[in-house]
Scaffold this motif. Structure first.
Motif, mmCIF file in Angstrom:
data_model
loop_
_atom_site.group_PDB
_atom_site.id
_atom_site.type_symbol
_atom_site.label_atom_id
_atom_site.label_comp_id
_atom_site.label_asym_id
_atom_site.label_seq_id
_atom_site.Cartn_x
_atom_site.Cartn_y
_atom_site.Cartn_z
ATOM 1 N N ALA A 248 -15.465 35.835 9.403
ATOM 2 C CA ALA A 248 -16.769 36.141 9.996
ATOM 3 C C ALA A 248 -17.585 34.867 10.194
ATOM 4 N N GLU A 249 -18.332 34.829 11.288
ATOM 5 C CA GLU A 249 -19.205 33.692 11.588
ATOM 6 C C GLU A 249 -20.665 34.115 11.674
ATOM 7 N N ARG A 250 -20.929 35.415 11.704
ATOM 8 C CA ARG A 250 -22.297 35.926 11.823
ATOM 9 C C ARG A 250 -22.531 37.003 10.783
ATOM 10 N N THR A 251 -23.790 37.212 10.461
ATOM 11 C CA THR A 251 -24.174 38.288 9.559
ATOM 12 C C THR A 251 -24.304 39.581 10.346
ATOM 13 N N ILE A 252 -23.617 40.603 9.895
ATOM 14 C CA ILE A 252 -23.628 41.888 10.579
ATOM 15 C C ILE A 252 -23.143 42.943 9.594
ATOM 16 N N ASP A 253 -23.487 44.207 9.835
ATOM 17 C CA ASP A 253 -23.010 45.251 8.920
ATOM 18 C C ASP A 253 -21.810 45.971 9.528
ATOM 19 N N VAL A 254 -21.047 46.615 8.665
ATOM 20 C CA VAL A 254 -19.822 47.287 9.084
ATOM 21 C C VAL A 254 -20.121 48.399 10.084
ATOM 22 N N ARG A 255 -21.237 49.112 9.888
ATOM 23 C CA ARG A 255 -21.580 50.224 10.771
ATOM 24 C C ARG A 255 -21.700 49.752 12.231
#
Length: 234
Positions: free
Chosen positions: A160-167
């Motif tokens: 991963a390179e960015r912050t994001i949620d699984v949803r």
């Protein structure tokens, strides 16, 4: 020749040899069928104490001595689509309950075979391999490809390179997150942080969509490779 529960592998080329080695590690007895005796690796055959029948896989006389009625399965994996298909049909006629797996190079032919013959394990090598090649171009590490009907799914590792949620990832893309770091099957609210290792499964299109959201550099790298190739071509 084993009396029962053996797997008949027709074609002892690179694919057949790999299959036999994997089955041997799993403790499954195999019988090999090969038309060209000179193509056999004698050391490989002797090491595994592999029973080998020399003959044409598309000839009924060759299949008659393989004890198909008590075999676990038959795999026709030569380089000849028509020979593989004829072998499968002859084997099924002799042992209607036998599990048969076909190697086919033509994906359209593989689909037609499944629809018309009742042999539901007809796999196109090209169709299975193509997603892995595409993944390599995009810098992804393909762990497996899974044929599901007309689709081929890939299991891929990404960083991963960015912050994001699984949803967000699962609701936006044709892909599912199997693991984030040491967390398998993460809950939808789990946040993915830069540097997290992810394992995802999806279609080629779904994985490209997911990469856009969480690891865009792999797409940029692929674009640079394509630009360099186009420039060289020009």
């Amino acid at each position: 020749m084993p009396r029962r529960d053996h797997v008949v592998v027709c074609g002892v080329g690179t694919t057949g040899t790999t299959i036999i080695e994997a089955l041997d590690r799993a403790g499954v007895r195999c019988v090999a069928v090969e038309r060209d005796e000179d193509a056999l690796d004698a050391a490989f055959v002797n090491c595994l104490r592999l029973p080998v029948v020399i003959g044409d896989i598309a000839a009924g006389t060759t299949l008659d001595g393989l004890r198909l009625g008590s075999a676990r399965a038959l795999l026709a994996v030569t380089k000849d689509d028509m020979a593989n298909l004829q072998c499968a049909l002859l084997a099924r006629a002799r042992a209607p309950g036998l599990r048969v797996v076909l190697r086919m190079f033509d994906p359209d032919l593989a689909a037609r075979v499944e629809r018309t013959t009742g042999i539901y394990l007809s796999r196109s090598v090209s169709a299975l391999a193509a997603p892995a090649f595409v993944a390599a171009i995009f810098g992804r590490r393909t762990e497996a490809v899974l044929p599901v009907g007309a689709e081929v799914l890939q299991i891929v590792d990404l960083t991963a390179e960015r912050t994001i949620d699984v949803r967000t990832l699962e609701e936006t893309c044709q892909a599912r997150v199997m693991a984030v770091g040491a967390t398998p099957f993460p809950v939808l609210d789990l946040e993915v942080a830069p540097g997290d290792e992810m394992r995802v499964v999806g279609t080629s299109r779904g994985l490209v969509e997911l990469a856009h959201l969480v690891a865009p550099s792999v797409l940029t790298a692929a674009s640079d490779i394509n630009d360099q190739r186009d420039g060289t071509a020009r």
